[in-house]
Write an enzyme that holds these catalytic residues in place. Structure first.
Site, short mmCIF file in Angstrom:
data_model
loop_
_atom_site.label_atom_id
_atom_site.label_comp_id
_atom_site.label_asym_id
_atom_site.label_seq_id
_atom_site.Cartn_x
_atom_site.Cartn_y
_atom_site.Cartn_z
N ASP A 47 0.97 8.19 3.22
CA ASP A 47 1.46 7.16 2.82
C ASP A 47 1.11 6.36 1.34
O ASP A 47 0.18 5.94 1.59
CB ASP A 47 1.99 6.06 4.26
N TYR A 52 1.15 1.02 -5.60
CA TYR A 52 -0.77 0.97 -4.63
C TYR A 52 -1.64 1.05 -5.72
O TYR A 52 -2.56 1.45 -5.95
CB TYR A 52 -0.48 1.52 -3.67
N LYS A 77 7.13 4.71 -1.89
CA LYS A 77 7.67 2.80 -2.42
C LYS A 77 8.06 2.93 -3.35
O LYS A 77 7.16 3.05 -4.07
CB LYS A 77 6.98 2.38 -1.23
N HIS A 110 10.37 -0.62 -1.23
CA HIS A 110 9.23 -1.52 -0.68
C HIS A 110 9.35 -3.04 0.08
O HIS A 110 8.26 -3.54 1.12
CB HIS A 110 7.70 -1.67 -1.78
#
Length: 285
Positions: A47, A52, A77, A110
């Site tokens: 994931d 990120y 996401k 997200h």
């Protein structure tokens, strides 16, 4: 069957491994090796997210793992700030390019609001615009399943009522001490699989003496108990770590928590996230 080989079916028939590797806080330069290590241990569910900043490294780790692409399940996401169709379409293209993949297995919105307005204003129309872009990429085979993250019931109903594809997944904060039972039930009643992020409460729960006492009775660690708890709730569990020893330990959860202990863990209110309380998802909104 073990935690690493068990899967749940999504509403469209795609199967998602029940235990995955979360990659939040793994920097891009370290992500490829972390993903390779996880896949070597047996993880098949990885994931990531645009936010990120490590999609490139995650994709590299998958491509160089030696495991066929079709045996791996990768999620990313759409950035929370993207609430328009053109922006979402471009961002989907960007994620695929950074990952270096022809398709992703799951892509989520997200958050229903941008992070700087989390649980704030009304972004219903913007979410539908972003959702339309995901639906089109899904129809084109570039995303095998689509979903949302941090969505509450009203956010979900907006997409369910106005979209043409129901969300396959809602990824939310779930751990012993923070169990949103009504939201989990709401999702499961609508055939939306719940993914539990931060199942170890971002690490703070390891100091909880009540949780430690329960773990001791089973002869397991607090993280193992917490991961098993989320699995027994019927959720996909996504503990995050770059440490291979922790990856191995996190997968050793093939024990069963009694119903009495599940009830105790479910009833706990433990939301001390330490310095991480500064992040919107832990702020108590």
């Amino acid at each position: 069957m073990t935690a690493l080989t068990e899967t749940y079916p999504l509403a469209n028939g795609v199967r998602i491994p029940t235990l995955g590797l979360g990659t939040w806080f793994i920097d891009d330069g370290s992500a490829a090796e972390a993903v390779r290590q996880a896949i070597a241990i047996g993880y098949r569910n990885i994931d990531t997210a645009q936010a990120y900043g490590n999609e490139r490294g995650v994709g590299e780790g998958m491509r160089t793992s030696g495991v066929p692409r079709e045996e791996l399940f990768v999620s990313t996401k759409l950035a929370a700030e993207i609430k328009d169709y053109p922006g979402a379409t471009a961002a989907i293209d960007e994620s695929l390019a950074k990952l270096g993949l022809d398709y992703v297995d799951l892509m989520l919105i997200h958050s229903p609001q941008p992070w700087n307005d989390f649980r704030g204003g009304d972004y219903a129309e913007g979410n539908l615009e972003a959702w339309r872009a995901l639906e089109e990429a899904h129809a084109a085979g570039r995303i095998r399943a689509i979903g949302v993250s941090n969505f509450l019931q009203t956010d979900l109903e907006n997409v369910l009522e106005h979209g043409t594809v129901a969300p396959h997944v809602n990824q939310i904060l779930v751990h012993a001490g923070n169990t949103p039972t009504e939201l989990i039930d709401h999702c499961q009643a609508r055939d939306i699989v719940v993914e539990a992020y931060s199942p170890i409460a971002h690490g703070e729960i390891v100091t909880n003496p009540d949780v430690a006492a329960i773990a001791e009775r089973y002869g397991v660690s607090v993280p193992q108990l917490c991961i098993r708890y989320t699995l027994q709730l019927g959720t996909v569990s996504l503990p995050k770590t770059a440490n291979p020893d922790h990856m191995r330990a996190n997968a050793q959860v093939d024990f069963v928590i009694s119903e009495d202990d599940m009830d105790t863990l479910r009833a706990m209110a433990e939301t001390d996230y330490g310095e991480n309380a500064a992040f919107p998802v832990y702020s108590g909104k």
